[in-house]
Design a protein around this motif. Sequence first.
Motif, PDB file in Angstrom:
ATOM      1  N   PRO A   1       0.825  -1.225   0.000  1.00 33.61           N
ATOM      2  CA  PRO A   1       0.000   0.000   0.000  1.00 33.61           C
ATOM      3  C   PRO A   1       0.855   1.270   0.000  1.00 33.61           C
ATOM      4  O   PRO A   1       0.505   2.251  -0.669  1.00 33.61           O
ATOM      5  N   ALA A   2       1.966   1.258   0.726  1.00 30.59           N
ATOM      6  CA  ALA A   2       2.851   2.433   0.735  1.00 30.59           C
ATOM      7  C   ALA A   2       3.443   2.659  -0.647  1.00 30.59           C
ATOM      8  O   ALA A   2       3.556   3.793  -1.116  1.00 30.59           O
ATOM      9  N   TYR A   3       3.812   1.578  -1.315  1.00 31.00           N
ATOM     10  CA  TYR A   3       4.355   1.678  -2.676  1.00 31.00           C
ATOM     11  C   TYR A   3       3.300   2.238  -3.629  1.00 31.00           C
ATOM     12  O   TYR A   3       3.589   3.144  -4.425  1.00 31.00           O
ATOM     13  N   LEU A   4       2.090   1.722  -3.551  1.00 24.95           N
ATOM     14  CA  LEU A   4       1.031   2.224  -4.443  1.00 24.95           C
ATOM     15  C   LEU A   4       0.776   3.703  -4.206  1.00 24.95           C
ATOM     16  O   LEU A   4       0.604   4.466  -5.161  1.00 24.95           O
TER      17      LEU A   4
ATOM     18  N   GLY B   1      10.303  -8.292  -2.262  1.00 23.82           N
ATOM     19  CA  GLY B   1       9.389  -9.420  -2.405  1.00 23.82           C
ATOM     20  C   GLY B   1       8.728  -9.434  -3.764  1.00 23.82           C
ATOM     21  O   GLY B   1       8.930  -8.554  -4.583  1.00 23.82           O
ATOM     22  N   GLU B   2       7.960 -10.460  -3.997  1.00 27.15           N
ATOM     23  CA  GLU B   2       7.260 -10.596  -5.269  1.00 27.15           C
ATOM     24  C   GLU B   2       5.906  -9.900  -5.187  1.00 27.15           C
ATOM     25  O   GLU B   2       5.060 -10.282  -4.379  1.00 27.15           O
ATOM     26  N   TYR B   3       5.719  -8.905  -5.981  1.00 29.14           N
ATOM     27  CA  TYR B   3       4.453  -8.200  -6.055  1.00 29.14           C
ATOM     28  C   TYR B   3       3.964  -8.283  -7.481  1.00 29.14           C
ATOM     29  O   TYR B   3       4.713  -8.020  -8.420  1.00 29.14           O
ATOM     30  N   GLU B   4       2.717  -8.619  -7.617  1.00 34.69           N
ATOM     31  CA  GLU B   4       2.153  -8.979  -8.913  1.00 34.69           C
ATOM     32  C   GLU B   4       2.456  -7.986 -10.031  1.00 34.69           C
ATOM     33  O   GLU B   4       2.807  -8.386 -11.129  1.00 34.69           O
ATOM     34  N   TYR B   5       2.368  -6.702  -9.762  1.00 43.74           N
ATOM     35  CA  TYR B   5       2.504  -5.737 -10.845  1.00 43.74           C
ATOM     36  C   TYR B   5       3.754  -4.866 -10.760  1.00 43.74           C
ATOM     37  O   TYR B   5       3.929  -3.983 -11.594  1.00 43.74           O
ATOM     38  N   ALA B   6       4.624  -5.106  -9.814  1.00 41.46           N
ATOM     39  CA  ALA B   6       5.826  -4.270  -9.687  1.00 41.46           C
ATOM     40  C   ALA B   6       6.728  -4.402 -10.911  1.00 41.46           C
ATOM     41  O   ALA B   6       7.255  -3.408 -11.400  1.00 41.46           O
ATOM     42  N   VAL B   7       6.894  -5.597 -11.424  1.00 43.74           N
ATOM     43  CA  VAL B   7       7.746  -5.790 -12.608  1.00 43.74           C
ATOM     44  C   VAL B   7       7.118  -5.095 -13.813  1.00 43.74           C
ATOM     45  O   VAL B   7       7.824  -4.477 -14.620  1.00 43.74           O
TER      46      VAL B   7
ATOM     47  N   ALA C   1       0.521   8.132 -19.439  1.00 44.66           N
ATOM     48  CA  ALA C   1       0.592   6.952 -18.561  1.00 44.66           C
ATOM     49  C   ALA C   1       0.345   7.350 -17.107  1.00 44.66           C
ATOM     50  O   ALA C   1      -0.371   6.651 -16.376  1.00 44.66           O
ATOM     51  N   ALA C   2       0.911   8.463 -16.685  1.00 44.34           N
ATOM     52  CA  ALA C   2       0.719   8.937 -15.312  1.00 44.34           C
ATOM     53  C   ALA C   2      -0.738   9.331 -15.081  1.00 44.34           C
ATOM     54  O   ALA C   2      -1.327   8.980 -14.047  1.00 44.34           O
ATOM     55  N   ARG C   3      -1.316  10.030 -16.029  1.00 41.82           N
ATOM     56  CA  ARG C   3      -2.712  10.467 -15.887  1.00 41.82           C
ATOM     57  C   ARG C   3      -3.645   9.249 -15.797  1.00 41.82           C
ATOM     58  O   ARG C   3      -4.547   9.205 -14.959  1.00 41.82           O
ATOM     59  N   GLU C   4      -3.393   8.246 -16.630  1.00 44.29           N
ATOM     60  CA  GLU C   4      -4.226   7.046 -16.606  1.00 44.29           C
ATOM     61  C   GLU C   4      -4.021   6.259 -15.306  1.00 44.29           C
ATOM     62  O   GLU C   4      -4.972   5.672 -14.786  1.00 44.29           O
ATOM     63  N   TRP C   5      -2.800   6.257 -14.768  1.00 43.87           N
ATOM     64  CA  TRP C   5      -2.535   5.581 -13.493  1.00 43.87           C
ATOM     65  C   TRP C   5      -3.306   6.272 -12.368  1.00 43.87           C
ATOM     66  O   TRP C   5      -3.891   5.618 -11.513  1.00 43.87           O
ATOM     67  N   LEU C   6      -3.325   7.586 -12.392  1.00 43.89           N
ATOM     68  CA  LEU C   6      -4.043   8.330 -11.354  1.00 43.89           C
ATOM     69  C   LEU C   6      -5.560   8.126 -11.439  1.00 43.89           C
ATOM     70  O   LEU C   6      -6.250   8.179 -10.423  1.00 43.89           O
ATOM     71  N   ALA C   7      -6.065   7.895 -12.627  1.00 37.08           N
ATOM     72  CA  ALA C   7      -7.498   7.693 -12.818  1.00 37.08           C
ATOM     73  C   ALA C   7      -7.945   6.289 -12.401  1.00 37.08           C
ATOM     74  O   ALA C   7      -9.136   6.032 -12.248  1.00 37.08           O
ATOM     75  N   LEU C   8      -7.001   5.434 -12.168  1.00 40.57           N
ATOM     76  CA  LEU C   8      -7.240   4.019 -11.884  1.00 40.57           C
ATOM     77  C   LEU C   8      -7.426   3.779 -10.390  1.00 40.57           C
ATOM     78  O   LEU C   8      -6.785   4.431  -9.571  1.00 40.57           O
ATOM     79  N   ASP C   9      -8.284   2.845 -10.051  1.00 41.00           N
ATOM     80  CA  ASP C   9      -8.384   2.370  -8.665  1.00 41.00           C
ATOM     81  C   ASP C   9      -7.348   1.261  -8.515  1.00 41.00           C
ATOM     82  O   ASP C   9      -7.557   0.146  -8.999  1.00 41.00           O
ATOM     83  N   CYS C  10      -6.241   1.567  -7.864  1.00 37.34           N
ATOM     84  CA  CYS C  10      -5.124   0.624  -7.736  1.00 37.34           C
ATOM     85  C   CYS C  10      -5.482  -0.614  -6.931  1.00 37.34           C
ATOM     86  O   CYS C  10      -4.762  -1.605  -6.973  1.00 37.34           O
ATOM     87  N   ARG C  11      -6.577  -0.576  -6.198  1.00 37.49           N
ATOM     88  CA  ARG C  11      -7.013  -1.748  -5.435  1.00 37.49           C
ATOM     89  C   ARG C  11      -7.828  -2.709  -6.295  1.00 37.49           C
ATOM     90  O   ARG C  11      -8.127  -3.820  -5.880  1.00 37.49           O
ATOM     91  N   ASP C  12      -8.185  -2.275  -7.503  1.00 34.29           N
ATOM     92  CA  ASP C  12      -8.952  -3.101  -8.435  1.00 34.29           C
ATOM     93  C   ASP C  12      -7.956  -3.854  -9.326  1.00 34.29           C
ATOM     94  O   ASP C  12      -7.446  -3.316 -10.310  1.00 34.29           O
ATOM     95  N   SER C  13      -7.706  -5.087  -8.961  1.00 37.74           N
ATOM     96  CA  SER C  13      -6.693  -5.886  -9.656  1.00 37.74           C
ATOM     97  C   SER C  13      -6.983  -6.013 -11.157  1.00 37.74           C
ATOM     98  O   SER C  13      -6.068  -5.977 -11.974  1.00 37.74           O
TER      99      SER C  13
END
Length: 115
Positions: A10-13, A47-53, A83-95
């Motif tokens: 969560p801190a990373y997101l 650690g291994e995080y699904e979307y970090a790579v 890409a940044a604008r679309e990332w901000l528009a996204l709910d990062c908790r929605d896998s």
Amino acid sequence: MSSLDDEVWPAYLERTRELAGQLLHADDPYDVGLQLMGDTIEVIITGEYEYAVSMYNLWGDLTDRMELKPAEGDLAKAEMVRAAREWLALDCRDSDAVKRYFDHWLHDILHHDRS
């Protein structure tokens, strides 16, 4: 996930959202893109995080374009902002939404192999 994972991810997101916001207003988004990569490497190491790579690959490609194709610098900057604008528009908790975001950017835009 361990309790450390519960704290790190969560801190990373939140950090990615903060940096994406900075990128929207940066004179040169390249530096913020590099910072996104650097922060992501630290998370991958812990650690291994699904979307970090995927995040690392996305920002690696976008910043590499600035370095390797300087004639496309303005287009690369515009893509970083998008890409940044679309990332901000996204709910990062929605896998599912995060998966669609990376599928779109890595495969449709940056033409990574789907395998």
